[in-house]
Motif scaffolding. Structure first.
Motif, PDB file in Angstrom:
ATOM      1  N   PRO A  64       0.810  -1.215   0.000  1.00 30.40           N
ATOM      2  CA  PRO A  64       0.000   0.000   0.000  1.00 30.40           C
ATOM      3  C   PRO A  64       0.850   1.274   0.000  1.00 30.40           C
ATOM      4  CG  PRO A  64       0.023  -0.981   2.185  1.00 30.40           C
ATOM      5  CD  PRO A  64       0.750  -1.926   1.278  1.00 30.40           C
ATOM      6  N   CYS A  65       0.313   2.288  -0.650  1.00 32.46           N
ATOM      7  CA  CYS A  65       0.901   3.626  -0.595  1.00 32.46           C
ATOM      8  C   CYS A  65      -0.042   4.487   0.234  1.00 32.46           C
ATOM      9  CB  CYS A  65       1.064   4.204  -2.000  1.00 32.46           C
ATOM     10  SG  CYS A  65       2.214   3.258  -3.028  1.00 32.46           S
ATOM     11  N   ARG A  66       0.532   5.427   0.975  1.00 31.28           N
ATOM     12  CA  ARG A  66      -0.260   6.239   1.895  1.00 31.28           C
ATOM     13  C   ARG A  66       0.050   7.723   1.717  1.00 31.28           C
ATOM     14  NH1 ARG A  66       0.604   1.407   4.610  1.00 31.28           N
ATOM     15  NH2 ARG A  66      -1.242   0.603   5.640  1.00 31.28           N
ATOM     16  N   TYR A  67      -0.774   8.539   2.372  1.00 32.71           N
ATOM     17  CA  TYR A  67      -0.596   9.992   2.328  1.00 32.71           C
ATOM     18  C   TYR A  67       0.845  10.381   2.626  1.00 32.71           C
ATOM     19  CZ  TYR A  67      -0.595  14.772   4.027  1.00 32.71           C
ATOM     20  OH  TYR A  67      -0.280  16.083   4.255  1.00 32.71           O
ATOM     21  N   ASP A  68       1.361  11.283   1.817  1.00 27.79           N
ATOM     22  CA  ASP A  68       2.677  11.894   1.937  1.00 27.79           C
ATOM     23  C   ASP A  68       3.832  10.962   1.547  1.00 27.79           C
ATOM     24  OD1 ASP A  68       3.721  14.464   2.287  1.00 27.79           O
ATOM     25  OD2 ASP A  68       4.527  13.962   4.258  1.00 27.79           O
ATOM     26  N   ASP A  69       3.525   9.753   1.099  1.00 27.18           N
ATOM     27  CA  ASP A  69       4.593   8.890   0.584  1.00 27.18           C
ATOM     28  C   ASP A  69       5.225   9.548  -0.636  1.00 27.18           C
ATOM     29  OD1 ASP A  69       4.231   6.876   2.433  1.00 27.18           O
ATOM     30  OD2 ASP A  69       3.305   5.456   1.035  1.00 27.18           O
ATOM     31  N   GLU A  70       6.538   9.437  -0.744  1.00 27.65           N
ATOM     32  CA  GLU A  70       7.244   9.896  -1.929  1.00 27.65           C
ATOM     33  C   GLU A  70       7.440   8.696  -2.842  1.00 27.65           C
ATOM     34  OE1 GLU A  70      10.747  12.225  -1.154  1.00 27.65           O
ATOM     35  OE2 GLU A  70       9.771  13.222   0.547  1.00 27.65           O
ATOM     36  N   LEU A  71       6.831   8.764  -4.016  1.00 24.50           N
ATOM     37  CA  LEU A  71       6.851   7.668  -4.962  1.00 24.50           C
ATOM     38  C   LEU A  71       7.627   8.064  -6.216  1.00 24.50           C
ATOM     39  CD1 LEU A  71       3.029   6.783  -4.803  1.00 24.50           C
ATOM     40  CD2 LEU A  71       4.883   5.867  -3.376  1.00 24.50           C
TER      41      LEU A  71
ATOM     42  N   ARG B  28       8.313   3.038  -3.835  1.00 23.42           N
ATOM     43  CA  ARG B  28       8.548   3.873  -2.647  1.00 23.42           C
ATOM     44  C   ARG B  28       9.890   3.419  -2.107  1.00 23.42           C
ATOM     45  NH1 ARG B  28       4.323   2.556   0.309  1.00 23.42           N
ATOM     46  NH2 ARG B  28       5.441   0.836   1.246  1.00 23.42           N
ATOM     47  N   GLY B  29      10.884   4.301  -2.208  1.00 24.48           N
ATOM     48  CA  GLY B  29      12.234   3.876  -1.869  1.00 24.48           C
ATOM     49  C   GLY B  29      12.634   2.774  -2.832  1.00 24.48           C
ATOM     50  N   GLY B  30      13.163   1.690  -2.329  1.00 24.32           N
ATOM     51  CA  GLY B  30      13.554   0.582  -3.181  1.00 24.32           C
ATOM     52  C   GLY B  30      12.465  -0.449  -3.396  1.00 24.32           C
TER      53      GLY B  30
ATOM     54  N   CYS C 222       5.786  -0.992  -5.199  1.00 22.41           N
ATOM     55  CA  CYS C 222       4.464  -1.044  -4.573  1.00 22.41           C
ATOM     56  C   CYS C 222       3.382  -1.482  -5.544  1.00 22.41           C
ATOM     57  CB  CYS C 222       4.097   0.327  -4.004  1.00 22.41           C
ATOM     58  SG  CYS C 222       5.232   0.898  -2.729  1.00 22.41           S
ATOM     59  N   THR C 223       3.530  -1.057  -6.800  1.00 22.22           N
ATOM     60  CA  THR C 223       2.530  -1.368  -7.815  1.00 22.22           C
ATOM     61  C   THR C 223       3.218  -1.614  -9.145  1.00 22.22           C
ATOM     62  OG1 THR C 223       0.995   0.134  -6.706  1.00 22.22           O
ATOM     63  CG2 THR C 223       0.385  -0.555  -8.922  1.00 22.22           C
ATOM     64  N   GLU C 224       2.765  -2.657  -9.834  1.00 16.76           N
ATOM     65  CA  GLU C 224       3.197  -2.935 -11.197  1.00 16.76           C
ATOM     66  C   GLU C 224       1.970  -2.787 -12.085  1.00 16.76           C
ATOM     67  OE1 GLU C 224       6.561  -6.342 -10.595  1.00 16.76           O
ATOM     68  OE2 GLU C 224       4.465  -6.947 -10.404  1.00 16.76           O
TER      69      GLU C 224
END
Length: 143
Positions: free
Chosen positions: A72-79, A101-103, A106-108
């Motif tokens: 999951p990705c969440r608010y304020d995550d840097e993607l 997100r980082g290394g 999260c999604t393909e």
């Protein structure tokens, strides 16, 4: 040894609050918006802008999307959204996307696009200049 795929673009993105659902996770439909944003960045990288891509005599429409959510990705995550050319056909192309997100991936996602004439919006093979711009990012085929 296979060389790693070369992305056409890598687009930074920060998740905004309104993109999240009641569980605090990015709502699934917003990932398609991220892919759309990245597609416009692909056009910017290849042609200078969406308008310049149209001036070359080609536009694309989405014919199919497939997404796999790994984390999951969440608010304020840097993607970072990366776009890779997977296939270039006569009247279509396939772009693979990774949202990291980082290394961590999260999604393909994979989108199949159909080339259309910008005037009629009917399926049409793209001009040679458009094919050449995309073809530079085709994966190297090993014998």
């Amino acid at each position: 040894m296979t060389e790693p795929r070369k992305p056409i673009i890598e687009m930074p993105l920060r998740v905004r609050y309104h993109e999240c659902d009641g569980q605090g996770i990015v709502f699934n439909a917003n990932y398609l918006a991220y892919l759309d944003m990245a597609t416009f960045e692909v056009e910017r990288a290849l042609f200078g802008s969406h308008d310049e891509a149209l001036a070359h005599g080609a536009d694309v429409v989405v014919a199919e999307s497939n997404l796999r959510y790994r984390a999951p990705c969440r608010y304020d995550d840097e993607l970072v959204v990366s776009a890779f050319l997977n296939h270039l056909g006569t009247t279509s192309l396939i772009i693979d996307f990774e949202i990291r997100r980082g290394g961590m991936v999260c999604t393909e996602a994979t989108n199949r696009y159909v080339f259309v004439d910008p005037e009629t919006l009917r399926k049409a093979a793209p001009p040679a200049s458009v094919r050449e711009a995309y073809a530079a990012f085709l994966p190297v085929q090993e014998d």
